[in-house]
Design a protein around this motif. Sequence first.
Motif, PDB file in Angstrom:
ATOM      1  N   ILE A 188       0.876  -1.176   0.000  1.00 40.29           N
ATOM      2  CA  ILE A 188       0.000   0.000   0.000  1.00 40.29           C
ATOM      3  C   ILE A 188       0.909   1.221   0.000  1.00 40.29           C
ATOM      4  O   ILE A 188       1.903   1.255   0.731  1.00 40.29           O
ATOM      5  CB  ILE A 188      -0.907   0.021   1.252  1.00 40.29           C
ATOM      6  CG1 ILE A 188      -1.780  -1.253   1.317  1.00 40.29           C
ATOM      7  CG2 ILE A 188      -1.789   1.267   1.278  1.00 40.29           C
ATOM      8  CD1 ILE A 188      -2.414  -1.494   2.684  1.00 40.29           C
ATOM      9  N   MET A 189       0.585   2.210  -0.826  1.00 43.11           N
ATOM     10  CA  MET A 189       1.437   3.402  -0.925  1.00 43.11           C
ATOM     11  C   MET A 189       0.590   4.662  -0.794  1.00 43.11           C
ATOM     12  O   MET A 189      -0.432   4.806  -1.463  1.00 43.11           O
ATOM     13  CB  MET A 189       2.182   3.394  -2.267  1.00 43.11           C
ATOM     14  CG  MET A 189       3.154   4.523  -2.443  1.00 43.11           C
ATOM     15  SD  MET A 189       4.254   4.237  -3.854  1.00 43.11           S
ATOM     16  CE  MET A 189       3.142   4.527  -5.217  1.00 43.11           C
ATOM     17  N   THR A 203      -8.259   0.934  14.218  1.00 42.81           N
ATOM     18  CA  THR A 203      -8.083  -0.245  15.063  1.00 42.81           C
ATOM     19  C   THR A 203      -9.302  -1.163  15.001  1.00 42.81           C
ATOM     20  O   THR A 203      -9.163  -2.381  14.864  1.00 42.81           O
ATOM     21  CB  THR A 203      -7.814   0.182  16.524  1.00 42.81           C
ATOM     22  OG1 THR A 203      -6.745   1.136  16.524  1.00 42.81           O
ATOM     23  CG2 THR A 203      -7.420  -0.990  17.378  1.00 42.81           C
ATOM     24  N   ALA A 204     -10.484  -0.574  15.066  1.00 35.36           N
ATOM     25  CA  ALA A 204     -11.717  -1.374  15.067  1.00 35.36           C
ATOM     26  C   ALA A 204     -12.080  -1.908  13.688  1.00 35.36           C
ATOM     27  O   ALA A 204     -12.659  -2.986  13.566  1.00 35.36           O
ATOM     28  CB  ALA A 204     -12.880  -0.537  15.619  1.00 35.36           C
ATOM     29  N   GLU A 205     -11.726  -1.170  12.623  1.00 36.35           N
ATOM     30  CA  GLU A 205     -12.208  -1.522  11.286  1.00 36.35           C
ATOM     31  C   GLU A 205     -11.201  -2.294  10.438  1.00 36.35           C
ATOM     32  O   GLU A 205     -11.557  -2.875   9.421  1.00 36.35           O
ATOM     33  CB  GLU A 205     -12.622  -0.248  10.533  1.00 36.35           C
ATOM     34  CG  GLU A 205     -13.806   0.453  11.174  1.00 36.35           C
ATOM     35  CD  GLU A 205     -14.182   1.736  10.437  1.00 36.35           C
ATOM     36  OE1 GLU A 205     -13.587   2.031   9.383  1.00 36.35           O
ATOM     37  OE2 GLU A 205     -15.074   2.447  10.933  1.00 36.35           O
ATOM     38  N   ALA A 206      -9.931  -2.298  10.848  1.00 34.70           N
ATOM     39  CA  ALA A 206      -8.896  -2.939  10.029  1.00 34.70           C
ATOM     40  C   ALA A 206      -9.153  -4.435   9.891  1.00 34.70           C
ATOM     41  O   ALA A 206      -9.656  -5.080  10.811  1.00 34.70           O
ATOM     42  CB  ALA A 206      -7.527  -2.703  10.645  1.00 34.70           C
ATOM     43  N   HIS A 207      -8.799  -4.986   8.728  1.00 32.52           N
ATOM     44  CA  HIS A 207      -8.881  -6.429   8.515  1.00 32.52           C
ATOM     45  C   HIS A 207      -7.494  -7.022   8.727  1.00 32.52           C
ATOM     46  O   HIS A 207      -6.491  -6.439   8.320  1.00 32.52           O
ATOM     47  CB  HIS A 207      -9.381  -6.728   7.104  1.00 32.52           C
ATOM     48  CG  HIS A 207      -9.818  -8.149   6.925  1.00 32.52           C
ATOM     49  ND1 HIS A 207      -8.922  -9.185   6.809  1.00 32.52           N
ATOM     50  CD2 HIS A 207     -11.062  -8.700   6.861  1.00 32.52           C
ATOM     51  CE1 HIS A 207      -9.599 -10.328   6.673  1.00 32.52           C
ATOM     52  NE2 HIS A 207     -10.897 -10.058   6.701  1.00 32.52           N
ATOM     53  N   SER A 208      -7.443  -8.191   9.334  1.00 29.71           N
ATOM     54  CA  SER A 208      -6.140  -8.798   9.656  1.00 29.71           C
ATOM     55  C   SER A 208      -5.347  -9.197   8.413  1.00 29.71           C
ATOM     56  O   SER A 208      -4.132  -9.384   8.477  1.00 29.71           O
ATOM     57  CB  SER A 208      -6.346 -10.028  10.540  1.00 29.71           C
ATOM     58  OG  SER A 208      -7.187 -10.965   9.874  1.00 29.71           O
ATOM     59  N   ALA A 209      -6.007  -9.304   7.244  1.00 34.47           N
ATOM     60  CA  ALA A 209      -5.338  -9.779   6.021  1.00 34.47           C
ATOM     61  C   ALA A 209      -4.111  -8.947   5.661  1.00 34.47           C
ATOM     62  O   ALA A 209      -3.130  -9.480   5.133  1.00 34.47           O
ATOM     63  CB  ALA A 209      -6.328  -9.786   4.856  1.00 34.47           C
ATOM     64  N   ASN A 210      -4.154  -7.647   5.932  1.00 30.42           N
ATOM     65  CA  ASN A 210      -3.039  -6.781   5.528  1.00 30.42           C
ATOM     66  C   ASN A 210      -2.252  -6.221   6.713  1.00 30.42           C
ATOM     67  O   ASN A 210      -1.549  -5.219   6.580  1.00 30.42           O
ATOM     68  CB  ASN A 210      -3.552  -5.673   4.604  1.00 30.42           C
ATOM     69  CG  ASN A 210      -3.822  -6.221   3.215  1.00 30.42           C
ATOM     70  OD1 ASN A 210      -2.888  -6.602   2.500  1.00 30.42           O
ATOM     71  ND2 ASN A 210      -5.078  -6.309   2.846  1.00 30.42           N
ATOM     72  N   LYS A 211      -2.318  -6.910   7.846  1.00 38.83           N
ATOM     73  CA  LYS A 211      -1.580  -6.465   9.034  1.00 38.83           C
ATOM     74  C   LYS A 211      -0.059  -6.492   8.809  1.00 38.83           C
ATOM     75  O   LYS A 211       0.690  -5.744   9.433  1.00 38.83           O
ATOM     76  CB  LYS A 211      -1.955  -7.330  10.253  1.00 38.83           C
ATOM     77  CG  LYS A 211      -2.823  -6.641  11.339  1.00 38.83           C
ATOM     78  CD  LYS A 211      -2.557  -5.210  11.466  1.00 38.83           C
ATOM     79  CE  LYS A 211      -3.067  -4.299  12.515  1.00 38.83           C
ATOM     80  NZ  LYS A 211      -3.589  -4.725  13.726  1.00 38.83           N
ATOM     81  N   ASP A 212       0.418  -7.401   7.913  1.00 33.85           N
ATOM     82  CA  ASP A 212       1.855  -7.526   7.663  1.00 33.85           C
ATOM     83  C   ASP A 212       2.256  -6.974   6.294  1.00 33.85           C
ATOM     84  O   ASP A 212       3.357  -7.224   5.820  1.00 33.85           O
ATOM     85  CB  ASP A 212       2.286  -9.002   7.771  1.00 33.85           C
ATOM     86  CG  ASP A 212       1.997  -9.569   9.154  1.00 33.85           C
ATOM     87  OD1 ASP A 212       2.224  -8.846  10.145  1.00 33.85           O
ATOM     88  OD2 ASP A 212       1.529 -10.723   9.237  1.00 33.85           O
ATOM     89  N   THR A 213       1.349  -6.225   5.672  1.00 35.82           N
ATOM     90  CA  THR A 213       1.616  -5.675   4.340  1.00 35.82           C
ATOM     91  C   THR A 213       2.454  -4.407   4.443  1.00 35.82           C
ATOM     92  O   THR A 213       2.142  -3.518   5.232  1.00 35.82           O
ATOM     93  CB  THR A 213       0.284  -5.389   3.620  1.00 35.82           C
ATOM     94  OG1 THR A 213      -0.428  -6.626   3.483  1.00 35.82           O
ATOM     95  CG2 THR A 213       0.497  -4.784   2.256  1.00 35.82           C
ATOM     96  N   SER A 214       3.503  -4.337   3.641  1.00 34.66           N
ATOM     97  CA  SER A 214       4.375  -3.156   3.643  1.00 34.66           C
ATOM     98  C   SER A 214       3.602  -1.920   3.173  1.00 34.66           C
ATOM     99  O   SER A 214       2.889  -1.969   2.166  1.00 34.66           O
ATOM    100  CB  SER A 214       5.568  -3.408   2.722  1.00 34.66           C
ATOM    101  OG  SER A 214       6.358  -2.251   2.621  1.00 34.66           O
ATOM    102  N   ILE A 215       3.744  -0.818   3.914  1.00 31.47           N
ATOM    103  CA  ILE A 215       3.069   0.437   3.553  1.00 31.47           C
ATOM    104  C   ILE A 215       4.122   1.536   3.417  1.00 31.47           C
ATOM    105  O   ILE A 215       4.875   1.811   4.349  1.00 31.47           O
ATOM    106  CB  ILE A 215       2.007   0.833   4.599  1.00 31.47           C
ATOM    107  CG1 ILE A 215       1.011  -0.318   4.811  1.00 31.47           C
ATOM    108  CG2 ILE A 215       1.276   2.101   4.154  1.00 31.47           C
ATOM    109  CD1 ILE A 215      -0.108  -0.014   5.805  1.00 31.47           C
ATOM    110  N   PHE A 216       4.178   2.128   2.233  1.00 37.12           N
ATOM    111  CA  PHE A 216       5.134   3.189   1.908  1.00 37.12           C
ATOM    112  C   PHE A 216       4.413   4.528   2.066  1.00 37.12           C
ATOM    113  O   PHE A 216       3.433   4.802   1.370  1.00 37.12           O
ATOM    114  CB  PHE A 216       5.616   2.995   0.468  1.00 37.12           C
ATOM    115  CG  PHE A 216       6.650   3.970  -0.009  1.00 37.12           C
ATOM    116  CD1 PHE A 216       7.996   3.646  -0.002  1.00 37.12           C
ATOM    117  CD2 PHE A 216       6.280   5.216  -0.519  1.00 37.12           C
ATOM    118  CE1 PHE A 216       8.962   4.541  -0.481  1.00 37.12           C
ATOM    119  CE2 PHE A 216       7.228   6.118  -0.986  1.00 37.12           C
ATOM    120  CZ  PHE A 216       8.571   5.773  -0.966  1.00 37.12           C
ATOM    121  N   VAL A 217       4.885   5.348   3.013  1.00 39.46           N
ATOM    122  CA  VAL A 217       4.260   6.658   3.257  1.00 39.46           C
ATOM    123  C   VAL A 217       5.313   7.739   2.995  1.00 39.46           C
ATOM    124  O   VAL A 217       6.402   7.703   3.580  1.00 39.46           O
ATOM    125  CB  VAL A 217       3.735   6.766   4.710  1.00 39.46           C
ATOM    126  CG1 VAL A 217       2.937   8.058   4.892  1.00 39.46           C
ATOM    127  CG2 VAL A 217       2.876   5.565   5.081  1.00 39.46           C
TER     128      VAL A 217
END
Length: 223
Positions: free
Chosen positions: A139-140, A153-167
């Motif tokens: 995710i960028m 915190t309440a709405e996040a899905h666990s599927a992308n908890k370990d996905t690299s995010i470039f900010v």
Amino acid sequence: MSAQDLPYVEVNPTTTAKATVIWLHGLGDSGNGFAPIVPELKMPEELAVRFIFPHAPVRPVTINNGMEMRAWYDIKSMDFSSRADRTGVNESADLVEALIEKEIAQGIPADKIILAGFSQGGVIALHLGTRYPHKLAGIMSLSSYMCEPETLTAEAHSANKDTSIFVAHGQHDDVVPMFMGNAAFKTLESNGYPASWREYPMQHNVCVPELNDISTWLQTQLS
């Protein structure tokens, strides 16, 4: 709205695509705005990356006197805490999710799809990417911020908890001040995401050193 309601510019690799980058533009721009940067990213041919640059729906934008323009959501005020119209964010996230599903249907696995966005587009990328139920490649978020960070915190899905995010953000950005981008990064970090932060001596735009860093990151996520 259905997927065909979101038209886009497509830049295809020389061989059959194995990965896709969906890149969302900023307020008042269109998919044509970022499409010319694909050659500058110098992506290796063997990664066979397709780039998709959707056009946001046209809507009246309150802060621009109700003028109609391409926008992923309305901006009702310049107040930082309520700048993004959540209803519009949700609607656009649904449209972009339909584009992701279309790529999956064409044989690109979710974990070979990167969701990217600049400014308003980055808001959608962060919002949808963290809530999407399948693992993405990355995710960028460029020169952007987060819609209702307190809901992550309440709405996040666990599927992308370990996905690299470039900010990334420009230090001299007078459209979306850098502290807003950094606040989004800190929210991601405090929620346990492997997010990285980069800042550049630029305004509300992209620069060559940033494009080089983006290219390196894209190649890492898609290799």
